[in-house]
Design a protein around this motif. Structure first.
Motif, PDB file in Angstrom:
ATOM      1  N   ARG A  53       5.238  31.916 -31.725  1.00  0.00           N
ATOM      2  CA  ARG A  53       5.527  33.167 -32.152  1.00  0.00           C
ATOM      3  C   ARG A  53       5.245  34.165 -31.198  1.00  0.00           C
ATOM      4  NH1 ARG A  53       8.744  32.785 -36.923  1.00  0.00           N
ATOM      5  NH2 ARG A  53       8.291  30.895 -37.761  1.00  0.00           N
ATOM      6  N   ILE A  54       6.213  35.119 -30.843  1.00  0.00           N
ATOM      7  CA  ILE A  54       5.924  35.993 -29.657  1.00  0.00           C
ATOM      8  C   ILE A  54       6.039  37.261 -30.206  1.00  0.00           C
ATOM      9  CG2 ILE A  54       6.974  34.500 -28.167  1.00  0.00           C
ATOM     10  CD1 ILE A  54       9.232  36.739 -29.660  1.00  0.00           C
ATOM     11  N   GLY A  55       5.632  37.798 -31.263  1.00  0.00           N
ATOM     12  CA  GLY A  55       5.418  39.344 -31.675  1.00  0.00           C
ATOM     13  C   GLY A  55       6.529  39.702 -32.710  1.00  0.00           C
ATOM     14  N   GLY A  56       6.813  41.018 -32.769  1.00  0.00           N
ATOM     15  CA  GLY A  56       7.597  41.405 -33.589  1.00  0.00           C
ATOM     16  C   GLY A  56       9.394  41.660 -32.810  1.00  0.00           C
ATOM     17  N   THR A  57      10.317  42.073 -33.748  1.00  0.00           N
ATOM     18  CA  THR A  57      11.442  42.259 -33.073  1.00  0.00           C
ATOM     19  C   THR A  57      11.504  43.540 -32.523  1.00  0.00           C
ATOM     20  OG1 THR A  57      12.213  43.403 -35.161  1.00  0.00           O
ATOM     21  CG2 THR A  57      12.819  41.288 -34.968  1.00  0.00           C
ATOM     22  N   LYS A  58      10.858  44.531 -32.690  1.00  0.00           N
ATOM     23  CA  LYS A  58      10.505  45.975 -31.859  1.00  0.00           C
ATOM     24  C   LYS A  58       9.437  45.775 -30.663  1.00  0.00           C
ATOM     25  CE  LYS A  58      13.718  47.604 -34.608  1.00  0.00           C
ATOM     26  NZ  LYS A  58      14.811  47.955 -34.325  1.00  0.00           N
ATOM     27  N   PRO A 107       8.244  42.726 -28.754  1.00  0.00           N
ATOM     28  CA  PRO A 107       8.002  41.131 -28.400  1.00  0.00           C
ATOM     29  C   PRO A 107       6.967  41.094 -27.216  1.00  0.00           C
ATOM     30  CG  PRO A 107       9.980  42.080 -27.599  1.00  0.00           C
ATOM     31  CD  PRO A 107       9.719  42.962 -28.677  1.00  0.00           C
ATOM     32  N   ASP A 108       6.153  40.364 -27.355  1.00  0.00           N
ATOM     33  CA  ASP A 108       5.375  39.871 -26.054  1.00  0.00           C
ATOM     34  C   ASP A 108       6.038  39.196 -25.027  1.00  0.00           C
ATOM     35  OD1 ASP A 108       3.287  38.814 -24.241  1.00  0.00           O
ATOM     36  OD2 ASP A 108       1.750  38.499 -25.922  1.00  0.00           O
TER      37      ASP A 108
END
Length: 238
Positions: free
Chosen positions: A43-48, A50-51
């Motif tokens: 998982r790489i964060g949110g849609t708005k 991202p990491d």
């Protein structure tokens, strides 16, 4: 494009599309990518938000994005890190089918998946529904609704539901509740995303106007859910 073996998706719809069609290709997805159930990727964060470093560390051959769901500065940062980024635009059903074909081709998928043919057939066979005018809130506090040029609005139109604010200058305008109540709509359509409207949170604001609670995935996602969306949405809109 070189052989694609590792894909990161920043779009829930596209995450489901790739995971269902080409299992094993997907190595990263956002926290909001909830389908298919049990998806086991980084998982790489949110849609708005991202990491970018986390995405880069996954060494993807391709990053999938969308011009509405993802922010231009994040996509620019990913490209600056040397990553290939494919950005989709989906505002109509026809665009959705075309972009899904493009995404799958970019991922190296050979042949069209059965679910995509079934989705096109399901929408093509849709009988005309009773004509109704609706307001379609997507948020409250403040109230926001579907405006012009939206994928969800296009799907509803195919089901006989005309969006009262389809001609608004903005795509997702903020409209005071009093104005929504006085809009002349004969239906309020309440999806469960991005705001989670429920039977106890939403219908009471519209003073007895008939309310249709719909699955946001069927109304706003473009992917495998399109095959079952016509039937599910018709049932909810009854």
């Amino acid at each position: 494009m070189a052989d694609v073996r590792r894909v990161v998706s920043l779009v829930p719809s596209l995450t489901e599309t790739v995971a269902v069609t080409a299992p094993g290709l997907l190595v990263g997805a956002t926290d909001w990518c909830t389908r298919p159930a049990g998806l086991d990727v980084t998982r790489i964060g949110g849609t708005k938000n991202p990491d970018v470093a986390a995405v880069t560390a996954l060494r993807p051959d391709l990053v999938l994005a969308n011009e509405e769901e993802n922010r231009a500065p994040d996509l620019a940062a990913l490209r600056a890190a040397g990553l290939e980024v494919l950005v989709t635009e989906v505002r109509t059903l026809e665009q959705a089918f075309a972009e899904l074909d493009r995404v799958l081709a970019a991922c190296g998928v050979r042949g069209r998946p059965r679910w995509l043919d079934e989705a096109e057939a399901a929408w093509a066979a849709l009988p005309p529904g009773p004509y109704r005018r609706a307001v379609v809130p997507i948020w409250r506090r403040p109230w926001m609704v579907l405006g012009r040029d939206t994928f969800a609005g296009d799907l509803l139109a195919r089901l006989g539901v005309a969006n009262v604010y389809a001609g608004h200058a903005e795509r997702y305008p903020r409209i005071p509740l009093e104005e929504l109540r006085a809009s002349g709509a004969d239906l309020v359509v309440l999806p469960d995303e991005p705001y989670r409207f429920t039977a106890d949170d939403g219908p009471e604001a519209f003073d007895g106007l008939p309310a249709a609670l719909v699955d946001g995935r069927h109304l706003t996602w473009y992917g495998p859910s399109l095959a079952t969306a016509p039937q599910a949405l018709r049932a909810a809109l009854r």
